[in-house]
Design a protein around this motif. Structure first.
Motif, PDB file in Angstrom:
ATOM      1  N   ALA A 129       0.663  -1.476   0.012  1.00 27.77           N
ATOM      2  CA  ALA A 129      -0.177   0.174   0.085  1.00 27.77           C
ATOM      3  C   ALA A 129       0.756   1.320  -0.023  1.00 27.77           C
ATOM      4  N   PRO A 130       0.421   2.190  -0.880  1.00 29.39           N
ATOM      5  CA  PRO A 130       1.255   3.541  -0.646  1.00 29.39           C
ATOM      6  C   PRO A 130       0.796   4.115   0.649  1.00 29.39           C
ATOM      7  N   ASP A 131       1.830   5.110   1.066  1.00 24.30           N
ATOM      8  CA  ASP A 131       1.455   5.860   1.963  1.00 24.30           C
ATOM      9  C   ASP A 131       0.282   6.861   2.009  1.00 24.30           C
ATOM     10  N   LEU A 132       0.213   7.342   0.994  1.00 21.70           N
ATOM     11  CA  LEU A 132      -1.053   8.271   0.777  1.00 21.70           C
ATOM     12  C   LEU A 132      -1.516   7.887  -0.815  1.00 21.70           C
ATOM     13  N   ALA A 133      -2.732   7.989  -0.902  1.00 20.04           N
ATOM     14  CA  ALA A 133      -3.606   7.892  -2.210  1.00 20.04           C
ATOM     15  C   ALA A 133      -4.480   8.919  -2.512  1.00 20.04           C
ATOM     16  N   GLN A 134      -4.628   9.540  -3.697  1.00 20.84           N
ATOM     17  CA  GLN A 134      -5.638  10.705  -3.800  1.00 20.84           C
ATOM     18  C   GLN A 134      -6.344  10.140  -4.978  1.00 20.84           C
ATOM     19  N   ILE A 135      -7.706   9.499  -4.799  1.00 20.80           N
ATOM     20  CA  ILE A 135      -8.431   8.631  -5.703  1.00 20.80           C
ATOM     21  C   ILE A 135      -9.973   9.002  -5.606  1.00 20.80           C
ATOM     22  N   GLY A 136     -10.795   7.930  -5.979  1.00 24.86           N
ATOM     23  CA  GLY A 136     -12.251   8.362  -6.066  1.00 24.86           C
ATOM     24  C   GLY A 136     -13.031   7.786  -4.913  1.00 24.86           C
ATOM     25  N   ALA A 137     -12.535   6.778  -4.206  1.00 24.89           N
ATOM     26  CA  ALA A 137     -13.540   6.036  -3.073  1.00 24.89           C
ATOM     27  C   ALA A 137     -12.648   5.790  -1.842  1.00 24.89           C
ATOM     28  N   TYR A 138     -12.936   5.942  -0.606  1.00 18.10           N
ATOM     29  CA  TYR A 138     -12.141   5.692   0.579  1.00 18.10           C
ATOM     30  C   TYR A 138     -12.849   4.553   1.487  1.00 18.10           C
ATOM     31  N   ALA A 139     -14.016   4.341   1.251  1.00 17.06           N
ATOM     32  CA  ALA A 139     -14.831   3.549   2.359  1.00 17.06           C
ATOM     33  C   ALA A 139     -14.549   2.190   2.491  1.00 17.06           C
ATOM     34  N   ASP A 140     -14.242   1.383   1.455  1.00 14.16           N
ATOM     35  CA  ASP A 140     -13.829   0.261   1.423  1.00 14.16           C
ATOM     36  C   ASP A 140     -12.543  -0.079   2.432  1.00 14.16           C
ATOM     37  N   THR A 189     -28.263  20.720  -5.415  1.00 13.00           N
ATOM     38  CA  THR A 189     -27.299  20.315  -6.533  1.00 13.00           C
ATOM     39  C   THR A 189     -26.582  19.175  -6.047  1.00 13.00           C
ATOM     40  N   MET A 190     -25.906  18.373  -7.026  1.00 10.29           N
ATOM     41  CA  MET A 190     -24.878  17.570  -6.667  1.00 10.29           C
ATOM     42  C   MET A 190     -23.514  18.007  -6.540  1.00 10.29           C
ATOM     43  N   GLY A 191     -22.902  17.683  -5.397  1.00  8.55           N
ATOM     44  CA  GLY A 191     -21.387  18.031  -5.086  1.00  8.55           C
ATOM     45  C   GLY A 191     -20.589  16.667  -5.474  1.00  8.55           C
ATOM     46  N   VAL A 192     -19.646  16.832  -5.975  1.00  6.64           N
ATOM     47  CA  VAL A 192     -18.718  15.670  -6.173  1.00  6.64           C
ATOM     48  C   VAL A 192     -17.230  16.141  -5.474  1.00  6.64           C
ATOM     49  N   ALA A 193     -16.676  14.978  -4.784  1.00  4.46           N
ATOM     50  CA  ALA A 193     -15.312  15.382  -4.164  1.00  4.46           C
ATOM     51  C   ALA A 193     -14.603  14.296  -4.485  1.00  4.46           C
ATOM     52  N   ASP A 194     -13.278  14.343  -4.630  1.00  2.00           N
ATOM     53  CA  ASP A 194     -12.348  13.144  -4.637  1.00  2.00           C
ATOM     54  C   ASP A 194     -11.658  13.210  -3.325  1.00  2.00           C
ATOM     55  N   TRP A 195     -10.836  11.876  -3.110  1.00  2.00           N
ATOM     56  CA  TRP A 195     -10.369  11.800  -1.708  1.00  2.00           C
ATOM     57  C   TRP A 195      -8.923  11.475  -1.656  1.00  2.00           C
ATOM     58  N   MET A 196      -8.422  12.139  -0.627  1.00  3.33           N
ATOM     59  CA  MET A 196      -7.093  11.850   0.065  1.00  3.33           C
ATOM     60  C   MET A 196      -7.182  10.883   1.058  1.00  3.33           C
ATOM     61  N   MET A 197      -6.331   9.934   1.350  1.00  2.00           N
ATOM     62  CA  MET A 197      -6.127   8.882   2.262  1.00  2.00           C
ATOM     63  C   MET A 197      -5.039   8.593   2.544  1.00  2.00           C
ATOM     64  N   ALA A 198      -4.573   8.148   3.884  1.00  2.50           N
ATOM     65  CA  ALA A 198      -3.330   7.733   4.309  1.00  2.50           C
ATOM     66  C   ALA A 198      -3.516   6.205   5.038  1.00  2.50           C
ATOM     67  N   PHE A 199      -2.633   5.622   4.201  1.00  4.22           N
ATOM     68  CA  PHE A 199      -2.595   4.088   4.647  1.00  4.22           C
ATOM     69  C   PHE A 199      -1.865   3.648   5.933  1.00  4.22           C
ATOM     70  N   LYS A 200      -2.229   2.634   6.788  1.00  2.00           N
ATOM     71  CA  LYS A 200      -1.407   2.521   7.946  1.00  2.00           C
ATOM     72  C   LYS A 200       0.051   1.799   7.779  1.00  2.00           C
ATOM     73  N   ALA A 257     -20.502   8.040  -0.705  1.00  2.06           N
ATOM     74  CA  ALA A 257     -19.167   7.288  -0.851  1.00  2.06           C
ATOM     75  C   ALA A 257     -18.867   6.793   0.431  1.00  2.06           C
ATOM     76  N   ASN A 258     -19.607   7.182   1.721  1.00  4.19           N
ATOM     77  CA  ASN A 258     -19.184   6.312   2.880  1.00  4.19           C
ATOM     78  C   ASN A 258     -19.894   4.893   2.916  1.00  4.19           C
ATOM     79  N   LYS A 259     -20.382   4.315   1.780  1.00  2.00           N
ATOM     80  CA  LYS A 259     -21.011   3.093   1.980  1.00  2.00           C
ATOM     81  C   LYS A 259     -20.379   2.404   1.216  1.00  2.00           C
ATOM     82  N   THR A 260     -19.685   1.112   1.761  1.00  2.00           N
ATOM     83  CA  THR A 260     -18.757   0.132   0.878  1.00  2.00           C
ATOM     84  C   THR A 260     -19.529  -0.578  -0.303  1.00  2.00           C
ATOM     85  N   SER A 261     -20.792  -0.313  -0.304  1.00  2.00           N
ATOM     86  CA  SER A 261     -21.503  -0.821  -1.487  1.00  2.00           C
ATOM     87  C   SER A 261     -21.643   0.135  -2.587  1.00  2.00           C
ATOM     88  N   TRP A 262     -21.327   1.082  -2.460  1.00  2.00           N
ATOM     89  CA  TRP A 262     -21.330   2.496  -3.417  1.00  2.00           C
ATOM     90  C   TRP A 262     -20.617   2.091  -4.687  1.00  2.00           C
TER      91      TRP A 262
END
Length: 406
Positions: free
Chosen positions: A77-88, A285-296, A361-366
């Motif tokens: 896993a990278p230390d950081l990822a800036q991608i489309g989904a984080y919940a899973d 209206t619809m808002g869209v955000a992409d996500w930064m996350m940090a892996f352990k 996006a907070n749902k793992t099923s999304w």
């Protein structure tokens, strides 16, 4: 000293650390690709933090989520990822929570609606990175030629104006991109403008709600069925719809801030308004955000946190947003942009952000539901389509995924 770069970051006995970041590309050409932005940012950070190196690999949106998934599966896993989904990743305990990474000031500065959209089970793991809202774009020249004095405020206005545009020979009076590229976005915009949505206020899927069924029946009968979309929505991708608007072949469509730059570059005189609804402007209206996350996995919590505090400084947030036609994800940078006349055309999008509604996006099923919507919604509004049946099928898939997932 030579540092060995690995997928999960590396450190040496002297305490030097290299952080690995995988990021998505927001550029529309090689010359303005995100690699330039990140390389410049990383070098500036390294000057201030001599013990930390940052190694960034940028991938297209087509590939980036899969790249991170493959690295995680391979135990790199990278230390950081800036991608489309984080919940899973959050659900599997792979991520640091935001409060373990960021200083209090940085975390508190996220636009509240975006911070909330980054929460899994009420804890923030996804840090917003790049946001947008949606408005209806219209071609002022084509409207004037068709004798339309003002932009649409309701669905009836859309249908009426589209008929006038069609009569004037406009190729696509209303572009409806329900092709496989970004169907889930166009679908959500119409759901919201019809008073529905993917989920209810407690996060339960409501895909086949009466409001949503009514919305897609209207699209099928009043727009697609009357030839007002100019082409089969199931075969039209967002990218091609945007290009059509920039080429002056589209009367109106739902769009995000990136389209402004594209249209202006081709000399299109356009306007934007809030999304029309059934009896006035849409409820949201619809808002869209992409996500930064940090892996352990790499264990570089402190170093990753330092870098993220730098990434989210006002100067850097404003630069990224300005370079790529996106909305800032922090309150302070948003206020600065609203006070700057240089960004006047973005102000309408920006004002909508605090009350925008986001993908679940907070749902793992999304991710599965998004994929299913992409596969099915275009055909639902076609000549042989059955909106109610398709929405019920997707709802059943969603219910099953929720029961076995979360």
């Amino acid at each position: 000293m030579t540092l060995t770069l690995t997928g999960c970051g590396s450190s040496t006995g002297s305490g030097d650390v290299t952080l690995k970041l995988i990021a998505a590309d927001y550029g529309d050409s090689k010359s303005n690709g995100s690699q330039h932005y990140w390389d410049e940012l990383a070098r500036a950070f390294e000057k201030k933090n001599p013990g930390i190196k940052v190694d960034v690999d940028v991938y297209s949106w087509t590939d980036v989520d899969k790249k991170v998934e493959d690295l995680v599966e391979a135990g790199k896993a990278p230390d950081l990822a800036q991608i489309g989904a984080y919940a899973d990743y959050a659900a599997k305990g792979r991520l640091y929570s935001a409060d373990k990474l960021l200083n209090v000031t940085t975390q508190a500065d996220f636009t509240p609606s975006l911070a909330e959209a980054g929460e899994y089970k009420r804890v923030q793991y996804g840090m917003p990175f790049g946001a947008s809202t949606r408005r209806l774009f219209y071609n002022k020249k084509l409207f004037a030629q068709a004798g339309i004095a003002s932009p649409p405020r309701t669905w009836d206005d859309i249908a009426h104006d589209a008929q006038l545009l069609k009569a004037r020979g406009v190729k696509m009076p209303f572009a409806l991109p329900l092709g496989p590229e970004e169907t889930q976005a166009e679908t959500m915009q119409w759901m919201l403008s019809g008073g529905g949505g993917y989920t209810d206020s407690i996060g339960k899927y409501t895909i086949d709600s009466p409001e949503n069924v009514k919305t897609f029946n209207w699209l099928k009968e009043k727009l697609v069925g009357k030839g007002l979309t100019g082409t089969d929505p199931a075969k039209l991708n967002r990218k091609d719809a945007f290009q059509g608007f920039a080429d002056g072949e589209v009367g109106m469509l739902n769009g995000h801030p990136t389209l402004m730059k594209q249209a202006a570059a081709k000399g299109v005189d356009y306007g934007t308004v809030e999304l029309p609804g059934t009896n006035g402007k849409a409820k949201a209206t619809m808002g869209v955000a992409d996500w930064m996350m940090a892996f352990k996995q790499g264990g570089h919590r402190v170093q990753a946190g330092k870098f993220l505090d730098f990434v989210y400084s006002d100067k850097n947030v404003e630069k990224f947003s300005g370079d790529y036609g996106l909305l800032p994800v922090t309150t302070s940078a948003s206020q600065a942009m609203q006070a700057d006349d240089k960004y006047t055309k973005l102000h309408g999008f920006l004002e909508q952000l605090p009350n925008a509604e986001f993908y679940p996006a907070n749902k793992t099923s999304w991710p599965l539901i998004s994929k299913t919507v992409k596969a099915k919604m275009g055909a639902a509004v076609g000549p042989r389509g059955n909106p109610s049946g398709v929405l019920t099928d997707i709802q059943n898939t969603a219910a099953m995924a929720d029961n076995t997932g979360e």
